[in-house]
Every structure is written in structure tokens, then in C-alpha cells.
Design a protein around this motif. Sequence first.
Motif, PDB file in Angstrom:
ATOM      1  N   ASP A 120     -58.747  51.184  -8.494  1.00 36.76           N
ATOM      2  CA  ASP A 120     -58.038  51.937  -7.465  1.00 36.76           C
ATOM      3  C   ASP A 120     -56.584  51.489  -7.465  1.00 36.76           C
ATOM      4  O   ASP A 120     -56.242  50.436  -6.929  1.00 36.76           O
ATOM      5  CB  ASP A 120     -58.682  51.680  -6.094  1.00 36.76           C
ATOM      6  N   ASP A 121     -55.734  52.294  -8.082  1.00 37.94           N
ATOM      7  CA  ASP A 121     -54.330  51.914  -8.202  1.00 37.94           C
ATOM      8  C   ASP A 121     -53.473  52.498  -7.077  1.00 37.94           C
ATOM      9  O   ASP A 121     -52.280  52.736  -7.249  1.00 37.94           O
ATOM     10  CB  ASP A 121     -53.765  52.335  -9.560  1.00 37.94           C
ATOM     11  N   SER A 122     -54.077  52.704  -5.911  1.00 37.19           N
ATOM     12  CA  SER A 122     -53.333  53.256  -4.783  1.00 37.19           C
ATOM     13  C   SER A 122     -52.287  52.250  -4.306  1.00 37.19           C
ATOM     14  O   SER A 122     -52.455  51.030  -4.463  1.00 37.19           O
ATOM     15  CB  SER A 122     -54.274  53.585  -3.621  1.00 37.19           C
ATOM     16  N   PRO A 123     -51.187  52.730  -3.730  1.00 38.33           N
ATOM     17  CA  PRO A 123     -50.149  51.814  -3.252  1.00 38.33           C
ATOM     18  C   PRO A 123     -50.630  50.888  -2.137  1.00 38.33           C
ATOM     19  O   PRO A 123     -50.119  49.771  -2.006  1.00 38.33           O
ATOM     20  CB  PRO A 123     -49.038  52.756  -2.773  1.00 38.33           C
ATOM     21  N   VAL A 124     -51.604  51.318  -1.334  1.00 40.60           N
ATOM     22  CA  VAL A 124     -52.109  50.450  -0.259  1.00 40.60           C
ATOM     23  C   VAL A 124     -52.844  49.250  -0.846  1.00 40.60           C
ATOM     24  O   VAL A 124     -52.653  48.118  -0.395  1.00 40.60           O
ATOM     25  CB  VAL A 124     -53.034  51.250   0.687  1.00 40.60           C
ATOM     26  N   VAL A 125     -53.664  49.473  -1.867  1.00 37.30           N
ATOM     27  CA  VAL A 125     -54.356  48.364  -2.529  1.00 37.30           C
ATOM     28  C   VAL A 125     -53.334  47.428  -3.176  1.00 37.30           C
ATOM     29  O   VAL A 125     -53.461  46.188  -3.093  1.00 37.30           O
ATOM     30  CB  VAL A 125     -55.350  48.886  -3.587  1.00 37.30           C
ATOM     31  N   ALA A 126     -52.314  47.995  -3.804  1.00 42.48           N
ATOM     32  CA  ALA A 126     -51.274  47.174  -4.428  1.00 42.48           C
ATOM     33  C   ALA A 126     -50.529  46.341  -3.390  1.00 42.48           C
ATOM     34  O   ALA A 126     -50.144  45.197  -3.653  1.00 42.48           O
ATOM     35  CB  ALA A 126     -50.301  48.063  -5.193  1.00 42.48           C
ATOM     36  N   LEU A 127     -50.326  46.901  -2.202  1.00 41.15           N
ATOM     37  CA  LEU A 127     -49.658  46.158  -1.132  1.00 41.15           C
ATOM     38  C   LEU A 127     -50.520  44.978  -0.680  1.00 41.15           C
ATOM     39  O   LEU A 127     -50.020  43.870  -0.473  1.00 41.15           O
ATOM     40  CB  LEU A 127     -49.377  47.096   0.041  1.00 41.15           C
ATOM     41  N   ASN A 128     -51.815  45.223  -0.525  1.00 41.96           N
ATOM     42  CA  ASN A 128     -52.720  44.134  -0.149  1.00 41.96           C
ATOM     43  C   ASN A 128     -52.750  43.054  -1.227  1.00 41.96           C
ATOM     44  O   ASN A 128     -52.828  41.851  -0.922  1.00 41.96           O
ATOM     45  CB  ASN A 128     -54.130  44.682   0.087  1.00 41.96           C
ATOM     46  N   ARG A 129     -52.691  43.481  -2.477  1.00 40.14           N
ATOM     47  CA  ARG A 129     -52.656  42.497  -3.573  1.00 40.14           C
ATOM     48  C   ARG A 129     -51.393  41.654  -3.489  1.00 40.14           C
ATOM     49  O   ARG A 129     -51.434  40.437  -3.754  1.00 40.14           O
ATOM     50  CB  ARG A 129     -52.722  43.219  -4.920  1.00 40.14           C
ATOM     51  N   ALA A 130     -50.279  42.270  -3.106  1.00 39.31           N
ATOM     52  CA  ALA A 130     -49.021  41.522  -2.994  1.00 39.31           C
ATOM     53  C   ALA A 130     -49.135  40.397  -1.975  1.00 39.31           C
ATOM     54  O   ALA A 130     -48.543  39.316  -2.157  1.00 39.31           O
ATOM     55  CB  ALA A 130     -47.883  42.465  -2.620  1.00 39.31           C
ATOM     56  N   VAL A 131     -49.897  40.616  -0.900  1.00 38.89           N
ATOM     57  CA  VAL A 131     -50.123  39.556   0.090  1.00 38.89           C
ATOM     58  C   VAL A 131     -50.885  38.399  -0.555  1.00 38.89           C
ATOM     59  O   VAL A 131     -50.555  37.227  -0.335  1.00 38.89           O
ATOM     60  CB  VAL A 131     -50.911  40.111   1.297  1.00 38.89           C
ATOM     61  N   ALA A 132     -51.901  38.725  -1.352  1.00 41.06           N
ATOM     62  CA  ALA A 132     -52.657  37.679  -2.044  1.00 41.06           C
ATOM     63  C   ALA A 132     -51.770  36.938  -3.041  1.00 41.06           C
ATOM     64  O   ALA A 132     -51.857  35.700  -3.162  1.00 41.06           O
ATOM     65  CB  ALA A 132     -53.860  38.305  -2.760  1.00 41.06           C
ATOM     66  N   VAL A 133     -50.923  37.663  -3.744  1.00 40.94           N
ATOM     67  CA  VAL A 133     -49.982  37.035  -4.681  1.00 40.94           C
ATOM     68  C   VAL A 133     -49.106  36.024  -3.945  1.00 40.94           C
ATOM     69  O   VAL A 133     -48.883  34.890  -4.413  1.00 40.94           O
ATOM     70  CB  VAL A 133     -49.096  38.099  -5.370  1.00 40.94           C
TER      71      VAL A 133
END
Length: 405
Positions: free
Chosen positions: A314-327
Motif C-alpha cells: 500500500d503505497d498511499s501517502p498516509v501509510v508513507a507518513l506513518n512510516r516517516a514517524v517510525a523512521v
Amino acid sequence: MVATLTRIFGIEHLNLAEDVVQEALGRALQTWPYRGIPENPSAWIMRASRNLALDVIRREKVFRGKEAEIARLVEAGGSSASQAMSFSENEIADDRLRMMFVCCHPVIPPEAQVALALKTLCGFSVTEISRAFLTTEAAIAKRVTRAKQKIQEAHVPFEIPVGDQLVRRLESVLQSLYLLFNEGYKASSGDKLVREELCHEAIHLTELLAHHRPGNQPKTHALLALMLLNAARTAAREDDQGNLLRLEEQDRARWDHTMIARGMSRLRESAAGGQVSEYHLQAGIAACHATAVDYQSTDWTRILSLYDRLVELDDSPVVALNRAVAVANVHGPHAGLKAVRAIRDREKLASYYLFYSVIGELELRSNNREAAAEQFRKAFELAETKSERAFLLKRLQHGANGTTS
């Protein structure tokens, strides 16, 4: 009621079923303030809906073949709750499942399937659906109208599909339930951050699906695990004044550990077979949070690994934003900001307040207070719930240190 009346009238008369139930609810609003709330409100509404349905049947020739069935329902209605509830629990459950799969029939465009399910089965407003899809109200209204037209034109049967048809439609059904839960877990508008009744309804419907043979799939159990693990934290997400509490601020003793155990059990059930879906990965992330004894013990490296796999599905921007928090929690705020800047289709997040809130937190952790204040201000302007606005105003005014939850 809508699902049950739709079975009786025929799916081509979905609008009529909705109108009848709407009219019954309207009559309740008009009469209850003066006569008092009935001993069994739901039975009262069911009886009123049946009476209205019979009135329609008697006026419309097209329904003459259905009159006997409607009449049976009306005659079964009495003053007691047992008499008024003329359907068995299994009948009602099956009607709701049928409605789920009707809304997700392949003749309906994919982008309209979930919108129709949320509107028809879950009672979402057009505004709530538009926010869930990050699109306009006009676009959602058009999708729902066209979906109903497709159902009528194609004479879609009111039934649960089998075989390959089931597999194709199950994905949209699960997505509808997922969005229903999300709207409850973090309401898009209103005074309350959490709408517990929507969370419980989503869990109930997903359990219904999981217990039915066609829906008893690993992906269904994974979604149910995700819901249970997240819902277990509900009581601790706000303080006594209704103010938002971030994950690190929550009292974990208030988490529902029985619900966590149920969620972990469902997660184990979802491991059957070799399929790994986005719900498996999200449930795995929720399990990392739910099983950490405190915030400092959170396995952010594991969470980031799961997000890395999730963005592949799921390459949606919301998932990517959540990943950025984990990063940011693994590699620091500068790496997190870099991950935010790398999000594809970032423009879709332009009206999403959490986009600016995340950036604000990362800028604050980088000691860029002016930049953080600007982002919190944007987030505050876009936030809809009272608790979120109060939280963002506090972050804006005091510039408190912390990370996003």
C-alpha cells in the motif's frame, strides 16, 4: 432495517427501504419528546418501519407479490419486545452480510463500492466518507448515486457470492469495515475524538464476517486483530477533560488487556496459510504497541521493518507518513523529515491535518521551533475535533517537547 427491507423489496428498491427507515426515525424524533421514549426503542422503530412498508406495498402495484411477506411482519408485531422482533438474529446477520457483498459487486466501480457500503450499511454521511477518501463531498455523492444506478441496471442479486466472486468482493468489504473502524477510532469531525459506537459496530460486523464460512479468511482475522488491538487503547487516548493524549502519555493500565488478548488470538489465527496482507502488517504494528510494557520499550525497529513491507503493498501517502514517524523514532527527526519529503503524491495530504502535525513534531524535535509553530498552525486550522484542536493549540503555544503518537 435497511438490509432486511431491501431483501423483502428487492435490491432495486434500496432507495425505498432507506426512505421507509428514515421516515420511521423522523416519526420517533417527532413523537418521543412528547410521549416519552418507548420501553424498547428499537422495537418501536422496527414496528413503525414495517407499518410504513405495508402502506407503500398497498399503494404500489409493483409490490403486490411481496404484500404477504410484509403483512406477516406487521401481524407479528406486538407490544412486547419478543413479538416486535420478528426476525431471528441469524436472519438479521445474514441480511447485513448480503448487503455488504451487494455494495461491493463488481459491476460497481471500485472507488464507489466502499463509499456505497459506508453510506448504506454503516450510516456514514457524505462528509465523513469524503474525508476518509481525501476527496470532495460532490465526488462522493456522485459515486453513491451512480453505484445505486448500476445495481438497478444490472439486477444485482441480494445474496452472498461463492467461489471466485466471493474472493473478488471480499477485499472491498474488508476495506469498508476498516474505514468504518477508522472513523470511530479517530472521528473526522465533532466534539469527540473517539466514536466508540462505530468502533464496536466495525468489530461486530467483522466478527460476523469471520464467523461466516465465506468470510472466514486469514485476512479477515488480521483485520479483526488490528481493530481489537487498537480499540483496546481507546479509554486511555483522552484525559478526564477529553484532551488528546499521545501514545507516550497514555496510562497503559487503562488499556483493555482482555481485548488485547483477543486481538493477539486473532492475529495468530490470521497466520494460517501463506498470505500476508496489509491488515496482517498493520496488526503486527498494533501488536508491537499493545505488548510494550511502556513507551520506551516499544520495538520501533520492528515497527519500521513492518512499515517497509507495508508500503510495498500500500503505497498511499498516509501509510508513507506513518512510516516517516517510525523512521524518526529509529533514525532521528532529520531522517524522519527526509522521509516526509520523499512521500509520493504528497499533494493528496494537503488537507490532512496530521501531515502538518507530524512535520511540526519532527521540526520541534530538531529544535526548529519557528518552523514547528508554522506547521502546528496549519494543522490547527485543518483539525475538526475539539480535542485535536486543543492539543494542537497547546503544542503551538507552549512548544512542548515530545514525539508524535
